[in-house]
Design an enzyme around this catalytic site. Structure first.
Site, mmCIF file in Angstrom:
data_model
loop_
_atom_site.group_PDB
_atom_site.id
_atom_site.type_symbol
_atom_site.label_atom_id
_atom_site.label_comp_id
_atom_site.label_asym_id
_atom_site.label_seq_id
_atom_site.Cartn_x
_atom_site.Cartn_y
_atom_site.Cartn_z
ATOM 1 N N HIS A 1 0.798 -1.224 0.000
ATOM 2 C CA HIS A 1 0.000 0.000 0.000
ATOM 3 C C HIS A 1 0.831 1.276 0.000
ATOM 4 O O HIS A 1 0.290 2.364 -0.223
ATOM 5 C CB HIS A 1 -0.973 0.005 1.185
ATOM 6 C CG HIS A 1 -2.288 0.626 0.868
ATOM 7 N ND1 HIS A 1 -3.418 0.446 1.631
ATOM 8 C CD2 HIS A 1 -2.682 1.451 -0.142
ATOM 9 C CE1 HIS A 1 -4.430 1.109 1.118
ATOM 10 N NE2 HIS A 1 -4.007 1.735 0.035
ATOM 11 N N ASP B 1 -9.898 -0.146 3.953
ATOM 12 C CA ASP B 1 -8.731 -0.714 4.625
ATOM 13 C C ASP B 1 -9.086 -1.017 6.073
ATOM 14 O O ASP B 1 -9.871 -0.304 6.697
ATOM 15 C CB ASP B 1 -7.587 0.316 4.591
ATOM 16 C CG ASP B 1 -6.209 -0.290 4.736
ATOM 17 O OD1 ASP B 1 -6.068 -1.299 5.450
ATOM 18 O OD2 ASP B 1 -5.257 0.260 4.162
ATOM 19 N N HIS C 1 -6.687 -0.745 8.184
ATOM 20 C CA HIS C 1 -5.688 0.077 8.857
ATOM 21 C C HIS C 1 -5.756 1.526 8.385
ATOM 22 O O HIS C 1 -6.164 1.803 7.255
ATOM 23 C CB HIS C 1 -4.286 -0.475 8.581
ATOM 24 C CG HIS C 1 -4.144 -1.927 8.908
ATOM 25 N ND1 HIS C 1 -4.386 -2.918 7.977
ATOM 26 C CD2 HIS C 1 -3.814 -2.552 10.065
ATOM 27 C CE1 HIS C 1 -4.193 -4.102 8.547
ATOM 28 N NE2 HIS C 1 -3.855 -3.916 9.812
ATOM 29 N N ASP D 1 -7.482 -1.827 -0.173
ATOM 30 C CA ASP D 1 -6.565 -2.794 0.431
ATOM 31 C C ASP D 1 -7.352 -4.072 0.690
ATOM 32 O O ASP D 1 -8.386 -4.040 1.361
ATOM 33 C CB ASP D 1 -6.015 -2.220 1.735
ATOM 34 C CG ASP D 1 -4.887 -3.051 2.321
ATOM 35 O OD1 ASP D 1 -4.944 -4.298 2.226
ATOM 36 O OD2 ASP D 1 -3.953 -2.456 2.893
#
Length: 302
Positions: A97, A120, A122, A224
């Site tokens: 990423h 994502d 995160h 992601d």
């Protein structure tokens, strides 16, 4: 549709080899056959340059493999910018990423007010000071808002490429303390898993896209694969339980594709070395197929 396929076969932004094989795995899962179903308006536009491993070293444990990340993201930003300048829609497959540093820099050169939907688990909002690992794939959004290592911030030109209010998180559920502090201080919009469960992805995406209309001229999707639930994808380096379903991911794709301001998409963190078979790449190819179908339908309707 006028799609420019760009592959980014590298792993230097994170600590597990294998994301460099992600684009090839997705291609082997049928990506080019998928492209063929949508006519001749999809071309292989380019592949981001990657330094050989012997030229990459961990000169700073708070910024691991910095030279490798800089080399690829600098090259990638040119590819993305050229694709948009030619009236094409960049469709990227990575790669870890940290490649988004280059994607965002290239898109920013083509549109003055860029927004992003960040799908994502995160936040990817660490700086070298806050990162627990020193892996740059946890830093691309911090870099985009002008925080952290100046050489990374300066990819594609000096200064921030995004304002904090131009970021929308979807599926966020694993956030480091320094990232949480930035989210709160900068007022970054977050739709976590509780929001998705309570309100539904349709309502979330309607609101997210409407919000981006107010703060950005164009937006892109950074997807992601670890945003999905680990029961769906095993070939990812940083799985987090309680993730997004495949059906909800398709809702995200549809709402992006339906919007005229949607200008690019990237799919990242496919790591075929972390699973038996090629399941995560197969899922990724299916999601790209969904996206292209939605985009084609949108344009036919229009």
């Amino acid at each position: 549709m006028n799609i420019a396929y760009i592959s980014v076969p590298y792993w230097y932004g994170q600590g597990k080899r294998g994301t460099d094989l992600g684009p090839k795995a997705v291609e082997e899962a049928g990506l080019f056959e998928t492209f063929e179903r949508y006519g001749e308006s999809i071309e292989r536009f380019g592949e981001a340059a990657v330094l050989p491993e012997r030229a990459v070293w961990e000169e700073d444990t708070s910024l691991k493999r910095l030279e490798g990340v800089l080399h690829t993201t600098n090259d990638l930003h040119h590819l993305v910018r050229d694709a948009v300048d030619q009236g094409k829609f960049p469709l990227l497959v990575g790669g870890d990423h940290s490649m988004a540093i280059g994607t965002i820099a290239g898109l920013k050169q083509a549109t003055p007010r860029l927004g992003v939907i960040w799908f994502d688990a995160h936040a990817d909002l660490n700086t070298p000071d806050s990162s627990p690992s020193g892996n740059i794939h946890g830093m691309p959004l911090a870099v985009a808002i002008g925080e952290g290592e100046e050489r990374l911030v300066s990819v594609g030109g000096a200064g921030a490429k995004l304002l904090p209010e131009q970021i929308v998180y979807i599926g966020l559920r694993d956030v480091d303390p320094g990232e949480q502090q930035l989210i709160e201080e900068r007022g970054i919009r977050v739709y976590g898993m509780n929001d998705i469960r309570e309100r539904g992805m349709e309502a979330i995406m309607e609101e997210a896209v409407r919000y981006l209309e107010e703060v950005a001229d164009h937006f892109y999707l950074s997807f992601d694969l670890d945003g999905l639930d680990p029961s769906i994808v095993q070939g990812i380096g940083t799985p987090v339980a309680d993730g997004i379903s495949l059906e909800d991911a398709q809702v995200v794709l549809k709402h992006c594709a339906d919007h005229a301001r949607f200008i690019a998409a990237e799919f990242v963190e496919v790591n075929p070395l972390l699973e038996e078979g090629n399941g995560t790449a197969i899922v990724t190819n299916g999601l790209i197929d969904n996206l292209l179908e939605y985009m084609q339908s949108h344009r036919l309707v229009k």
